[in-house]
Design a protein around this motif. Structure first.
Motif, PDB file in Angstrom:
ATOM      1  N   GLU A   5       0.944  -1.165   0.154  1.00 34.27           N
ATOM      2  CA  GLU A   5      -0.024   0.040   0.095  1.00 34.27           C
ATOM      3  C   GLU A   5       0.792   1.240  -0.061  1.00 34.27           C
ATOM      4  O   GLU A   5       0.691   2.056  -0.825  1.00 34.27           O
ATOM      5  CB  GLU A   5      -0.895   0.122   1.040  1.00 34.27           C
ATOM      6  N   SER A   6       1.710   1.244   0.648  1.00 37.04           N
ATOM      7  CA  SER A   6       2.818   2.453   0.902  1.00 37.04           C
ATOM      8  C   SER A   6       3.413   2.599  -0.641  1.00 37.04           C
ATOM      9  O   SER A   6       3.506   4.007  -0.894  1.00 37.04           O
ATOM     10  CB  SER A   6       3.845   2.278   1.920  1.00 37.04           C
ATOM     11  N   ALA A   7       3.918   1.551  -1.184  1.00 34.27           N
ATOM     12  CA  ALA A   7       4.488   1.740  -2.271  1.00 34.27           C
ATOM     13  C   ALA A   7       3.611   2.448  -3.457  1.00 34.27           C
ATOM     14  O   ALA A   7       4.027   3.155  -4.117  1.00 34.27           O
ATOM     15  CB  ALA A   7       4.979   0.306  -3.083  1.00 34.27           C
ATOM     16  N   LYS A   8       2.418   2.018  -3.364  1.00 35.30           N
ATOM     17  CA  LYS A   8       1.317   2.596  -4.261  1.00 35.30           C
ATOM     18  C   LYS A   8       1.178   4.132  -4.215  1.00 35.30           C
ATOM     19  O   LYS A   8       0.906   4.823  -4.924  1.00 35.30           O
ATOM     20  CB  LYS A   8      -0.060   1.824  -4.298  1.00 35.30           C
ATOM     21  N   ILE A   9       0.991   4.293  -2.766  1.00 38.43           N
ATOM     22  CA  ILE A   9       0.710   5.711  -2.460  1.00 38.43           C
ATOM     23  C   ILE A   9       1.950   6.417  -2.821  1.00 38.43           C
ATOM     24  O   ILE A   9       1.920   7.729  -3.448  1.00 38.43           O
ATOM     25  CB  ILE A   9       0.549   5.947  -0.801  1.00 38.43           C
ATOM     26  N   TYR A  10       3.203   6.212  -2.626  1.00 39.07           N
ATOM     27  CA  TYR A  10       4.345   6.699  -2.881  1.00 39.07           C
ATOM     28  C   TYR A  10       4.517   6.994  -4.504  1.00 39.07           C
ATOM     29  O   TYR A  10       4.663   8.390  -4.909  1.00 39.07           O
ATOM     30  CB  TYR A  10       5.569   5.939  -2.786  1.00 39.07           C
ATOM     31  N   VAL A  45      20.757   2.652  -6.877  1.00 39.84           N
ATOM     32  CA  VAL A  45      20.503   2.083  -5.522  1.00 39.84           C
ATOM     33  C   VAL A  45      19.555   2.687  -4.798  1.00 39.84           C
ATOM     34  O   VAL A  45      19.492   3.710  -4.869  1.00 39.84           O
ATOM     35  CB  VAL A  45      21.900   1.931  -4.792  1.00 39.84           C
ATOM     36  N   ALA A  46      18.454   2.062  -4.089  1.00 41.16           N
ATOM     37  CA  ALA A  46      17.376   2.441  -3.697  1.00 41.16           C
ATOM     38  C   ALA A  46      16.386   3.246  -4.598  1.00 41.16           C
ATOM     39  O   ALA A  46      15.963   4.186  -4.386  1.00 41.16           O
ATOM     40  CB  ALA A  46      17.527   3.322  -2.424  1.00 41.16           C
ATOM     41  N   CYS A  47      16.472   2.448  -5.966  1.00 41.15           N
ATOM     42  CA  CYS A  47      15.746   3.182  -6.936  1.00 41.15           C
ATOM     43  C   CYS A  47      14.321   3.302  -6.803  1.00 41.15           C
ATOM     44  O   CYS A  47      13.591   3.848  -7.691  1.00 41.15           O
ATOM     45  CB  CYS A  47      15.887   2.264  -8.260  1.00 41.15           C
ATOM     46  N   GLY A  48      13.438   2.661  -5.917  1.00 37.70           N
ATOM     47  CA  GLY A  48      12.214   2.776  -5.458  1.00 37.70           C
ATOM     48  C   GLY A  48      11.379   2.230  -6.670  1.00 37.70           C
ATOM     49  O   GLY A  48      11.594   1.209  -7.394  1.00 37.70           O
ATOM     50  N   SER A  69      12.838  -2.915  -1.291  1.00 36.13           N
ATOM     51  CA  SER A  69      11.056  -3.196  -1.286  1.00 36.13           C
ATOM     52  C   SER A  69      10.634  -3.839  -2.557  1.00 36.13           C
ATOM     53  O   SER A  69      10.919  -3.027  -3.556  1.00 36.13           O
ATOM     54  CB  SER A  69      10.585  -1.826  -1.260  1.00 36.13           C
ATOM     55  N   GLU A  70      10.108  -5.070  -2.319  1.00 32.48           N
ATOM     56  CA  GLU A  70       9.972  -5.732  -3.524  1.00 32.48           C
ATOM     57  C   GLU A  70       8.598  -5.074  -4.183  1.00 32.48           C
ATOM     58  O   GLU A  70       8.453  -5.204  -5.492  1.00 32.48           O
ATOM     59  CB  GLU A  70       9.644  -7.231  -3.250  1.00 32.48           C
ATOM     60  N   PRO A  71       7.652  -4.705  -3.390  1.00 29.05           N
ATOM     61  CA  PRO A  71       6.594  -3.746  -3.875  1.00 29.05           C
ATOM     62  C   PRO A  71       6.649  -2.666  -4.745  1.00 29.05           C
ATOM     63  O   PRO A  71       6.381  -2.379  -5.904  1.00 29.05           O
ATOM     64  CB  PRO A  71       5.758  -3.615  -2.550  1.00 29.05           C
ATOM     65  N   MET A  72       7.751  -1.851  -4.368  1.00 27.20           N
ATOM     66  CA  MET A  72       8.411  -0.994  -5.123  1.00 27.20           C
ATOM     67  C   MET A  72       8.788  -1.384  -6.556  1.00 27.20           C
ATOM     68  O   MET A  72       8.558  -0.737  -7.437  1.00 27.20           O
ATOM     69  CB  MET A  72       9.423  -0.187  -4.403  1.00 27.20           C
ATOM     70  N   LEU A  73       9.417  -2.470  -6.477  1.00 27.74           N
ATOM     71  CA  LEU A  73      10.095  -2.947  -7.630  1.00 27.74           C
ATOM     72  C   LEU A  73       9.228  -3.380  -8.627  1.00 27.74           C
ATOM     73  O   LEU A  73       9.025  -3.486  -9.757  1.00 27.74           O
ATOM     74  CB  LEU A  73      11.071  -4.023  -7.505  1.00 27.74           C
ATOM     75  N   GLU A  74       8.214  -3.934  -7.993  1.00 28.96           N
ATOM     76  CA  GLU A  74       6.877  -4.478  -8.828  1.00 28.96           C
ATOM     77  C   GLU A  74       6.292  -3.441  -9.648  1.00 28.96           C
ATOM     78  O   GLU A  74       5.942  -3.594 -10.844  1.00 28.96           O
ATOM     79  CB  GLU A  74       5.836  -5.113  -7.854  1.00 28.96           C
ATOM     80  N   VAL A 194      -3.995   6.456   6.482  1.00 30.69           N
ATOM     81  CA  VAL A 194      -2.658   5.441   6.571  1.00 30.69           C
ATOM     82  C   VAL A 194      -1.804   6.572   7.181  1.00 30.69           C
ATOM     83  O   VAL A 194      -1.755   7.558   6.802  1.00 30.69           O
ATOM     84  CB  VAL A 194      -2.373   5.085   5.012  1.00 30.69           C
ATOM     85  N   ARG A 195      -1.071   5.633   8.061  1.00 28.12           N
ATOM     86  CA  ARG A 195       0.110   6.526   8.775  1.00 28.12           C
ATOM     87  C   ARG A 195       1.360   5.679   8.460  1.00 28.12           C
ATOM     88  O   ARG A 195       1.588   4.605   8.574  1.00 28.12           O
ATOM     89  CB  ARG A 195      -0.218   6.418  10.394  1.00 28.12           C
ATOM     90  N   GLU A 196       2.526   6.639   8.400  1.00 33.40           N
ATOM     91  CA  GLU A 196       3.869   6.002   8.169  1.00 33.40           C
ATOM     92  C   GLU A 196       4.873   6.875   9.054  1.00 33.40           C
ATOM     93  O   GLU A 196       4.460   8.148   9.515  1.00 33.40           O
ATOM     94  CB  GLU A 196       4.340   6.336   6.779  1.00 33.40           C
TER      95      GLU A 196
END
Length: 237
Positions: A5-10, A45-48, A69-74, A194-196
């Protein structure tokens, strides 16, 4: 640290806000080519979600990305199926090859937990560039440039969802602690919260310089570029 969820919001936030990945990549590529005119490959590195990967491919050459983060890479793979992407920790990854240049942007280096981990990360970066290769790292704020109790906010629209973001950052010792709250509103799902929490190290310029030097990189700090935090650029000796 970024789940699905955080990856999608980002991704939605930065895309809808129009983050200018190309302009940022141009600044970094210029610094790389000043020090290594023939540089023709880059590892981000840390390509998000991969916003800098296509620009680097155009500006430098074949590009690969790596993130914890695999969700970011997806999400990145959807937009860039032909660019090699790896899952790995910036402190310890080993791709078994070297590149002409390596980048670590958007202050991602601040997410390590200590000076020791900063040193581990820079050593890992140095192992992945050729002799004469360039490592470019965008730092988080220095202790003297960090603004305590900073508040930021914005509202964007993305694919039928309104996303309101409010953040508050406070200093705790040698770290900054950012609490981020999102309200997501859509006709189908109503309003969700959503809180981070983002913890980032406030390393000094000297600590960055020392980490570069111990890794066998000759550092130079370029002030004022990117988001105002500047850029460390090191050449492998």
């Amino acid at each position: 640290m970024y789940g699905a969820e955080s990856a999608k919001i980002y991704y939605a936030q930065h895309t809808a806000r129009g983050k200018d990945y190309l302009a940022e990549a141009e600044v970094v590529a210029e610094q790389i080519h000043q020090r290594f005119p023939g540089a023709s490959s880059v590892l981000d590195v840390a390509c998000g979600t991969g916003g800098h990967l296509k620009p680097f491919t155009e500006l430098i050459g074949p590009t690969e990305g790596i993130d914890l983060s695999e969700p970011m890479l997806e999400l990145a793979r959807v937009d860039m199926p032909d660019i090699p992407l790896h899952t790995g920790d910036m402190r310890s990854f080993d791709l078994g090859r070297t590149f002409d240049s390596l980048t670590c942007l958007f202050a991602s280096i601040g997410y390590v937990d200590s000076v020791d981990e900063l040193n581990q990360s820079l050593s890992c970066f140095a192992r992945h560039v050729v002799p004469g290769g360039v490592v470019a790292v965008e730092p988080w704020w220095f202790p003297e440039t960090y603004v305590d109790r900073w508040v930021s906010s914005d509202v964007v629209e993305w694919e039928g969802t309104t996303i309101a973001r409010v953040a508050h950052t406070v200093r705790e010792g040698d770290t900054s602690q950012m609490q981020v709250h999102y309200l997501l509103a859509s006709p189908s799902d109503g309003v969700r919260h959503v809180r981070e929490v983002h913890r980032a190290m406030l390393f000094t310029r000297k600590q960055y310089d020392t980490a570069f030097e111990q890794a066998g990189l000759r550092p130079e700090y370029v002030p004022g570029v990117l988001s105002g935090r500047g850029l460390f650029v090191g050449v492998r000796v």
